[in-house]
Design a protein around this motif. Structure first.
Motif, short mmCIF file in Angstrom:
data_model
loop_
_atom_site.label_atom_id
_atom_site.label_comp_id
_atom_site.label_asym_id
_atom_site.label_seq_id
_atom_site.Cartn_x
_atom_site.Cartn_y
_atom_site.Cartn_z
N SER A 203 0.83 -1.22 0.00
CA SER A 203 0.00 0.00 0.00
C SER A 203 0.86 1.26 0.00
O SER A 203 0.56 2.22 -0.72
N THR B 267 -8.91 -2.09 16.11
CA THR B 267 -9.63 -2.00 14.84
C THR B 267 -10.32 -3.32 14.45
O THR B 267 -10.98 -3.37 13.41
N ALA C 260 -7.22 -2.14 7.00
CA ALA C 260 -7.48 -0.88 6.29
C ALA C 260 -7.80 0.24 7.28
O ALA C 260 -7.38 1.39 7.08
N ALA C 261 -8.51 -0.10 8.36
CA ALA C 261 -8.82 0.91 9.39
C ALA C 261 -7.53 1.37 10.07
O ALA C 261 -7.35 2.55 10.36
N TYR D 40 -4.56 1.37 8.63
CA TYR D 40 -3.84 2.16 7.61
C TYR D 40 -4.32 3.61 7.61
O TYR D 40 -3.54 4.54 7.54
N LYS D 41 -5.64 3.76 7.73
CA LYS D 41 -6.24 5.11 7.76
C LYS D 41 -5.69 5.88 8.96
O LYS D 41 -5.39 7.06 8.88
N GLY E 242 -3.69 8.46 7.22
CA GLY E 242 -4.81 9.36 6.91
C GLY E 242 -5.42 9.14 5.54
O GLY E 242 -6.13 9.99 5.03
N LYS E 243 -5.12 8.00 4.92
CA LYS E 243 -5.67 7.72 3.57
C LYS E 243 -6.36 6.37 3.58
O LYS E 243 -6.03 5.52 4.40
N GLU E 244 -7.27 6.18 2.63
CA GLU E 244 -7.89 4.86 2.46
C GLU E 244 -6.83 3.90 1.92
O GLU E 244 -6.10 4.25 0.99
N MET E 245 -6.74 2.71 2.49
CA MET E 245 -5.81 1.71 1.98
C MET E 245 -6.33 1.20 0.63
O MET E 245 -7.55 1.03 0.49
#
Ligand code: NAD
Length: 287
Positions: A31, A108, A266-267, A269-270, A274-277
């Motif tokens: 990612s 998460t 993914a949560a 990663y955000k 601060g971005k969507e994975m």
């Protein structure tokens, strides 16, 4: 990869033991690279009793954040500077973010569970859930479902050391989310399980039953299932447990555990960047 790593590259990491089997380094490095972010992700084998030293090292090396896995999730929650609401209620973290020396712990797993259901077109808000299990995955998804507006939670566990945790979670939910009806029941009471499933919208297996080497086993008699019941599992190895296969045969909507794993990552990663994975791209790349 060697061209990506430079003197400015920020480090994220996984901490716990064992970590060698983890899919997290591959997923996060994919990612970071895909989104052109100057970060790298490594896994470190750290035992529970080494966690306090690891947390100091994280600060010293300015490690930007990462994941915490077994057996360090509970101890790590006592070592961070701040906790998210769900992490505070549960008393465990699987994610940390280092904001210039101030470390915040998050959990998460429950967010991943709720998102996985959403990706399958199901919202937990206003729903009655029957959840079998009271361990780490179960507690996280029970608390998150309550925080996300579930109507009722019926928690079943066998009479082992986890049963007391089911009762504890019920008390925590009653305190923190008083509009949610929460009850704990013994899994040995099969009639009660049948009765609770009959009035539920969503049934979840959050035990290790169905996971390899216990694949081929299910705690739920297939006759308790019906077409309009949503059936979810936390187990992701195998991809489809016996419970999920039984539910598919009956025509239920199902949400296997692999999606929960992806979306909890993914949560995280955000929270990290601060971005969507690029989760769906990674899923395709991985297959
Ligand atoms: P845990 O050790 O914390 O809890 C184990 C649970 O299984 C307890 O409720 C225990 O009572 C129950 N159990 C054990 N043996 C049993 C038996 N013979 N009969 C009935 N119940 C039994 O484990 P955990 O970390 O919560 O993991 C549970 C499952 O969820 C595992 O398969 C794990 O891989 C999976 N998991 C998935 C995700 C995901 O993102 N999909 C995240 C965490 C865990």
């Amino acid at each position: 990869m060697e061209k990506r790593i430079s003197g400015t590259t920020g480090l994220f990491c996984l901490v716990g033991s064992p970590v060698g089997h983890s899919g997290s380094p591959a997923m996060y490095n994919y990612s970071f690279q895909k989104q052109g972010l100057d970060y790298a992700y490594m896994a470190f084998d750290v035992k529970k009793e080494q966690m306090a030293a690891a947390m100091k090292t994280i600060k010293l090396f300015n490690i930007r954040g990462g994941n915490i896995t077994m057996p360090c999730k509970n101890i790590a929650a006592t070592l961070v500077d701040e906790l998210s609401p769900a992490a505070r209620i549960i008393g465990a973290i699987n994610v940390f973010v280092n904001d210039n020396g101030k470390i915040t712990g998050h959990i998460t797993d429950g967010i991943g569970f709720v998102r996985n259901l959403k990706e399958h077109g199901i919202d937990v808000a206003g729903k009655k859930l029957v959840v079998i299990g009271a361990g780490g995955a179960a507690t996280a998804l029970q608390v998150q479902s309550a925080l996300d507006g579930a109507k009722e939670l019926s928690i079943f566990n066998r009479d082992d050391e986890f049963y007391a945790r089911a009762e504890e979670t019920v008390k925590k939910i009653q305190k923190e989310a008083p509009t949610v009806t929460a009850n704990a029941f013994h899994l040995e009471d099969n009639d009660k399980l049948k009765e609770e499933i009959a009035s539920a919208d969503i049934l979840v297996n959050a035990t290790i039953i169905g996971m390899k080497p216990q694949d081929g086993q299910s705690l739920v008699d297939p006759s308790f299932l019906r077409k309009d019941l949503v059936v979810a599992d936390t187990v992701y190895n195998p991809l489809k447990t016996k419970l999920i296969l039984d539910a598919e045969k009956i025509g239920c909507r199902t949400a296997p555990g692999k999606g929960m794993l992806l979306w909890q990552g993914a949560a995280a990663y955000k929270l990290f960047v601060g971005k969507e994975m690029p989760a769906k791209e990674y899923q395709e790349y991985e297959q």
